[in-house]
Design a protein around this motif. Structure first.
Motif, PDB file in Angstrom:
ATOM      1  N   HIS A   1      23.199  35.823  42.175  1.00  0.00           N
ATOM      2  CA  HIS A   1      23.566  37.230  41.989  1.00  0.00           C
ATOM      3  C   HIS A   1      22.497  37.917  41.146  1.00  0.00           C
ATOM      4  O   HIS A   1      22.055  37.353  40.145  1.00  0.00           O
ATOM      5  CB  HIS A   1      24.902  37.358  41.245  1.00  0.00           C
ATOM      6  CG  HIS A   1      26.034  36.651  41.916  1.00  0.00           C
ATOM      7  ND1 HIS A   1      26.277  35.304  41.752  1.00  0.00           N
ATOM      8  CD2 HIS A   1      26.991  37.109  42.745  1.00  0.00           C
ATOM      9  CE1 HIS A   1      27.337  34.966  42.460  1.00  0.00           C
ATOM     10  NE2 HIS A   1      27.790  36.038  43.071  1.00  0.00           N
TER      11      HIS A   1
ATOM     12  N   ILE B   1      31.067  47.468  42.850  1.00  0.00           N
ATOM     13  CA  ILE B   1      31.040  46.241  42.063  1.00  0.00           C
ATOM     14  C   ILE B   1      32.071  46.305  40.958  1.00  0.00           C
ATOM     15  O   ILE B   1      32.432  47.381  40.485  1.00  0.00           O
ATOM     16  CB  ILE B   1      29.640  46.003  41.462  1.00  0.00           C
ATOM     17  CG1 ILE B   1      29.155  47.256  40.751  1.00  0.00           C
ATOM     18  CG2 ILE B   1      28.663  45.543  42.504  1.00  0.00           C
ATOM     19  CD1 ILE B   1      27.857  47.120  40.022  1.00  0.00           C
ATOM     20  N   LYS B   2      32.536  45.155  40.586  1.00  0.00           N
ATOM     21  CA  LYS B   2      33.517  45.056  39.512  1.00  0.00           C
ATOM     22  C   LYS B   2      32.770  44.971  38.185  1.00  0.00           C
ATOM     23  O   LYS B   2      31.882  44.149  38.014  1.00  0.00           O
ATOM     24  CB  LYS B   2      34.374  43.805  39.736  1.00  0.00           C
ATOM     25  CG  LYS B   2      35.462  43.603  38.747  1.00  0.00           C
ATOM     26  CD  LYS B   2      36.604  44.533  38.999  1.00  0.00           C
ATOM     27  CE  LYS B   2      37.737  44.166  38.048  1.00  0.00           C
ATOM     28  NZ  LYS B   2      38.660  45.218  37.849  1.00  0.00           N
ATOM     29  N   GLN B   3      33.129  45.854  37.269  1.00  0.00           N
ATOM     30  CA  GLN B   3      32.563  45.847  35.924  1.00  0.00           C
ATOM     31  C   GLN B   3      33.706  45.760  34.925  1.00  0.00           C
ATOM     32  O   GLN B   3      34.733  46.398  35.112  1.00  0.00           O
ATOM     33  CB  GLN B   3      31.764  47.125  35.653  1.00  0.00           C
ATOM     34  CG  GLN B   3      30.568  47.305  36.536  1.00  0.00           C
ATOM     35  CD  GLN B   3      29.791  48.566  36.196  1.00  0.00           C
ATOM     36  OE1 GLN B   3      29.948  49.152  35.133  1.00  0.00           O
ATOM     37  NE2 GLN B   3      28.942  48.985  37.124  1.00  0.00           N
ATOM     38  N   VAL B   4      33.511  44.956  33.875  1.00  0.00           N
ATOM     39  CA  VAL B   4      34.516  44.845  32.822  1.00  0.00           C
ATOM     40  C   VAL B   4      33.822  44.925  31.475  1.00  0.00           C
ATOM     41  O   VAL B   4      32.654  44.585  31.339  1.00  0.00           O
ATOM     42  CB  VAL B   4      35.353  43.548  32.923  1.00  0.00           C
ATOM     43  CG1 VAL B   4      36.138  43.501  34.219  1.00  0.00           C
ATOM     44  CG2 VAL B   4      34.490  42.322  32.772  1.00  0.00           C
TER      45      VAL B   4
ATOM     46  N   VAL C   1      40.309  38.767  33.155  1.00  0.00           N
ATOM     47  CA  VAL C   1      39.155  38.890  34.056  1.00  0.00           C
ATOM     48  C   VAL C   1      39.218  37.825  35.147  1.00  0.00           C
ATOM     49  O   VAL C   1      39.045  38.128  36.330  1.00  0.00           O
ATOM     50  CB  VAL C   1      37.828  38.789  33.270  1.00  0.00           C
ATOM     51  CG1 VAL C   1      36.635  38.796  34.222  1.00  0.00           C
ATOM     52  CG2 VAL C   1      37.711  39.924  32.265  1.00  0.00           C
TER      53      VAL C   1
ATOM     54  N   MET D   1      39.572  38.349  39.161  1.00  0.00           N
ATOM     55  CA  MET D   1      38.597  37.828  40.119  1.00  0.00           C
ATOM     56  C   MET D   1      39.300  37.045  41.222  1.00  0.00           C
ATOM     57  O   MET D   1      39.000  37.222  42.406  1.00  0.00           O
ATOM     58  CB  MET D   1      37.573  36.937  39.408  1.00  0.00           C
ATOM     59  CG  MET D   1      36.595  37.684  38.524  1.00  0.00           C
ATOM     60  SD  MET D   1      35.512  36.586  37.546  1.00  0.00           S
ATOM     61  CE  MET D   1      34.476  35.869  38.844  1.00  0.00           C
TER      62      MET D   1
ATOM     63  N   GLN E   1      41.478  39.414  43.521  1.00  0.00           N
ATOM     64  CA  GLN E   1      40.687  40.342  44.331  1.00  0.00           C
ATOM     65  C   GLN E   1      39.643  39.636  45.194  1.00  0.00           C
ATOM     66  O   GLN E   1      38.928  40.289  45.948  1.00  0.00           O
ATOM     67  CB  GLN E   1      39.998  41.359  43.418  1.00  0.00           C
ATOM     68  CG  GLN E   1      40.979  42.224  42.667  1.00  0.00           C
ATOM     69  CD  GLN E   1      40.305  43.049  41.579  1.00  0.00           C
ATOM     70  OE1 GLN E   1      39.111  43.300  41.622  1.00  0.00           O
ATOM     71  NE2 GLN E   1      41.079  43.472  40.601  1.00  0.00           N
TER      72      GLN E   1
ATOM     73  N   VAL F   1      36.902  38.171  44.210  1.00  0.00           N
ATOM     74  CA  VAL F   1      35.582  38.547  43.717  1.00  0.00           C
ATOM     75  C   VAL F   1      34.934  37.324  43.082  1.00  0.00           C
ATOM     76  O   VAL F   1      35.565  36.644  42.281  1.00  0.00           O
ATOM     77  CB  VAL F   1      35.715  39.679  42.660  1.00  0.00           C
ATOM     78  CG1 VAL F   1      34.396  40.001  42.019  1.00  0.00           C
ATOM     79  CG2 VAL F   1      36.334  40.915  43.288  1.00  0.00           C
TER      80      VAL F   1
ATOM     81  N   VAL G   1      31.531  39.355  38.354  1.00  0.00           N
ATOM     82  CA  VAL G   1      31.766  40.654  37.727  1.00  0.00           C
ATOM     83  C   VAL G   1      30.641  40.892  36.725  1.00  0.00           C
ATOM     84  O   VAL G   1      30.127  39.952  36.108  1.00  0.00           O
ATOM     85  CB  VAL G   1      33.138  40.753  37.012  1.00  0.00           C
ATOM     86  CG1 VAL G   1      34.275  40.642  37.995  1.00  0.00           C
ATOM     87  CG2 VAL G   1      33.287  39.717  35.933  1.00  0.00           C
TER      88      VAL G   1
ATOM     89  N   ILE H   1      26.762  38.671  33.168  1.00  0.00           N
ATOM     90  CA  ILE H   1      27.445  38.520  34.446  1.00  0.00           C
ATOM     91  C   ILE H   1      28.330  37.285  34.343  1.00  0.00           C
ATOM     92  O   ILE H   1      27.957  36.292  33.712  1.00  0.00           O
ATOM     93  CB  ILE H   1      26.437  38.399  35.617  1.00  0.00           C
ATOM     94  CG1 ILE H   1      27.164  38.409  36.974  1.00  0.00           C
ATOM     95  CG2 ILE H   1      25.540  37.188  35.464  1.00  0.00           C
ATOM     96  CD1 ILE H   1      26.228  38.564  38.167  1.00  0.00           C
TER      97      ILE H   1
ATOM     98  N   THR I   1      30.228  34.735  36.811  1.00  0.00           N
ATOM     99  CA  THR I   1      30.373  34.308  38.195  1.00  0.00           C
ATOM    100  C   THR I   1      31.414  33.205  38.290  1.00  0.00           C
ATOM    101  O   THR I   1      31.809  32.620  37.281  1.00  0.00           O
ATOM    102  CB  THR I   1      29.032  33.776  38.751  1.00  0.00           C
ATOM    103  OG1 THR I   1      28.696  32.563  38.071  1.00  0.00           O
ATOM    104  CG2 THR I   1      27.914  34.802  38.590  1.00  0.00           C
TER     105      THR I   1
END
Length: 144
Positions: A38, A82-85, A94, A98, A101, A103, A106, A117, A119
């Motif tokens: 990523h 994109i997912k941001q937290v 979180v 993930m 969803q 994902v 994030v 990040i 993952t």
């Protein structure tokens, strides 16, 4: 009460990131050299997307609109939704998000700036470390 690991303890801090104008072939080389799947994508110091190894594979599929990866930029192929937290979000929240969803990464933000990040690989490594601390392996020669 036990301490819950924080996002900061398992995320990849200050990840390698690229500008959206970077040629896709260069991004592929960067992913390979850094052994990552990523890449956060930036434009004018702001996060605008996320390029994944799956995006690179898609660009290499026969019949793609560009004749070869050299014709594409990171901005052409990256995911814009994109997912941001926030860095201070509870880790369990979180991870559950993930999973629910679907994902696998994030972006972690601190004061609206990219801090890291998280993952699915980071989550697996973090869980494995937690298990190693919580439980002794049964094949451990030190266990009586």
């Amino acid at each position: 009460m036990r301490h819950m690991p924080t996002i900061a303890e398992i995320m990849t801090a200050f990840p390698v990131h690229v500008e959206e104008s970077l040629p896709l072939a260069e991004a592929a080389e960067l992913m390979k050299s850094h052994n990552c799947h990523h890449l956060p994508v930036m434009a004018e110091h702001e996060v605008v997307g996320l390029l994944t190894i799956e995006d690179l594979k898609l660009a290499q599929q026969p019949g793609h609109t560009a004749s070869d990866m050299g014709d594409l930029s990171v901005g052409d192929m990256c995911r814009r939704q994109i997912k941001q937290v926030d860095l201070h979000t509870r880790l369990d929240v979180v991870l559950m998000g993930m999973a629910e969803q679907g994902v696998n990464a994030v972006l972690i933000m601190r004061n609206d700036r990219l801090a890291g990040i998280l993952t699915s690989q980071d989550a697996c490594r973090g869980f494995a470390r937690w298990l190693q601390k919580e439980y002794l392996p049964t094949d451990d020669p030190g266990v009586a």
